[in-house]
Design a protein around this motif. Sequence first.
Motif, PDB file in Angstrom:
ATOM      1  N   VAL A 133      -2.829  -6.068   6.626  1.00  0.00           N
ATOM      2  CA  VAL A 133      -2.270  -5.767   5.304  1.00  0.00           C
ATOM      3  C   VAL A 133      -1.571  -4.414   5.333  1.00  0.00           C
ATOM      4  N   ILE A 134      -2.222  -3.427   5.928  1.00  0.00           N
ATOM      5  CA  ILE A 134      -1.640  -2.084   6.000  1.00  0.00           C
ATOM      6  C   ILE A 134      -0.356  -2.098   6.829  1.00  0.00           C
ATOM      7  N   ASP A 135      -0.390  -2.781   7.967  1.00  0.00           N
ATOM      8  CA  ASP A 135       0.803  -2.876   8.810  1.00  0.00           C
ATOM      9  C   ASP A 135       1.928  -3.618   8.092  1.00  0.00           C
ATOM     10  N   ALA A 136       1.601  -4.702   7.403  1.00  0.00           N
ATOM     11  CA  ALA A 136       2.603  -5.458   6.661  1.00  0.00           C
ATOM     12  C   ALA A 136       3.197  -4.613   5.537  1.00  0.00           C
ATOM     13  N   GLN A 137       2.344  -3.837   4.878  1.00  0.00           N
ATOM     14  CA  GLN A 137       2.811  -2.963   3.803  1.00  0.00           C
ATOM     15  C   GLN A 137       3.830  -1.956   4.332  1.00  0.00           C
ATOM     16  N   GLU A 138       3.519  -1.362   5.455  1.00  0.00           N
ATOM     17  CA  GLU A 138       4.440  -0.395   6.057  1.00  0.00           C
ATOM     18  C   GLU A 138       5.759  -1.056   6.437  1.00  0.00           C
ATOM     19  N   LYS A 139       5.694  -2.260   6.990  1.00  0.00           N
ATOM     20  CA  LYS A 139       6.900  -2.976   7.396  1.00  0.00           C
ATOM     21  C   LYS A 139       7.750  -3.357   6.184  1.00  0.00           C
ATOM     22  N   LEU A 140       7.113  -3.823   5.116  1.00  0.00           N
ATOM     23  CA  LEU A 140       7.852  -4.164   3.900  1.00  0.00           C
ATOM     24  C   LEU A 140       8.557  -2.932   3.332  1.00  0.00           C
ATOM     25  N   ASP A 141       7.861  -1.809   3.306  1.00  0.00           N
ATOM     26  CA  ASP A 141       8.478  -0.562   2.828  1.00  0.00           C
ATOM     27  C   ASP A 141       9.671  -0.184   3.706  1.00  0.00           C
ATOM     28  N   GLU A 142       9.500  -0.323   4.996  1.00  0.00           N
ATOM     29  CA  GLU A 142      10.559   0.001   5.958  1.00  0.00           C
ATOM     30  C   GLU A 142      11.799  -0.877   5.732  1.00  0.00           C
ATOM     31  N   LEU A 143      11.601  -2.129   5.347  1.00  0.00           N
ATOM     32  CA  LEU A 143      12.696  -3.074   5.122  1.00  0.00           C
ATOM     33  C   LEU A 143      13.236  -3.034   3.690  1.00  0.00           C
ATOM     34  N   ASP A 144      12.824  -2.038   2.914  1.00  0.00           N
ATOM     35  CA  ASP A 144      13.233  -1.886   1.514  1.00  0.00           C
ATOM     36  C   ASP A 144      12.794  -3.090   0.665  1.00  0.00           C
ATOM     37  N   LEU A 145      11.611  -3.603   0.975  1.00  0.00           N
ATOM     38  CA  LEU A 145      11.004  -4.700   0.221  1.00  0.00           C
ATOM     39  C   LEU A 145       9.692  -4.242  -0.399  1.00  0.00           C
ATOM     40  N   GLY A 146       9.651  -2.965  -0.768  1.00  0.00           N
ATOM     41  CA  GLY A 146       8.430  -2.336  -1.259  1.00  0.00           C
ATOM     42  C   GLY A 146       7.836  -2.970  -2.499  1.00  0.00           C
ATOM     43  N   LYS A 147       8.652  -3.654  -3.316  1.00  0.00           N
ATOM     44  CA  LYS A 147       8.103  -4.257  -4.525  1.00  0.00           C
ATOM     45  C   LYS A 147       7.111  -5.385  -4.206  1.00  0.00           C
ATOM     46  N   PHE A 148       7.135  -5.882  -2.971  1.00  0.00           N
ATOM     47  CA  PHE A 148       6.200  -6.918  -2.532  1.00  0.00           C
ATOM     48  C   PHE A 148       5.006  -6.322  -1.787  1.00  0.00           C
ATOM     49  N   ALA A 149       5.005  -5.018  -1.578  1.00  0.00           N
ATOM     50  CA  ALA A 149       4.067  -4.363  -0.639  1.00  0.00           C
ATOM     51  C   ALA A 149       2.760  -3.917  -1.275  1.00  0.00           C
ATOM     52  N   GLU A 150       2.208  -4.712  -2.145  1.00  0.00           N
ATOM     53  CA  GLU A 150       0.893  -4.448  -2.727  1.00  0.00           C
ATOM     54  C   GLU A 150       0.067  -5.722  -2.671  1.00  0.00           C
ATOM     55  N   ILE A 151      -1.231  -5.570  -2.911  1.00  0.00           N
ATOM     56  CA  ILE A 151      -2.121  -6.722  -2.897  1.00  0.00           C
ATOM     57  C   ILE A 151      -2.050  -7.421  -4.234  1.00  0.00           C
TER      58      ILE A 151
END
Length: 151
Positions: A133-151
Amino acid sequence: YKFHTIGGDLKLSFTMISSFENFPKKINGDLIVMNGKIVSLDGIPEEVNGNVNLWGNKIRSVKDIHKKLKRMNGTLTLSLNPIKGPILGCLLIDGVKEIYSNDFQAPPVRDVDKLEAALHTISKYVGQGRAGVIDAQEKLDELDLGKFAEI
């Protein structure tokens, strides 16, 4: 009627059903509700001993999906829903083996493409628990998809 358990698959397509109200708590097969009018995960079965395919509904949020759909055994499909927010709870569903995503355009431009890109991204972290989850969150933020990067 209200059933506690269904002994096999539950498949509904092009249905007018708009909620999981009065659905059974357990399905001993696949749960497929495609091209429907489902808007919320409230009332979704807690346990599905197969795939969960909710492709093409009107679901806007899957926040805390892992607290509603606690256990499954297969592929989770959420494509073509107007999901706008957190999706990382999908990784915390006990027994999820794969998260399906449609092909998407890179870089994603439309909202539907952004969801598909986010689902595709988190699918690489299935089975890795909280660390995934933490790794996926970082990757989503990196790809400018941060609005999906929460549980």
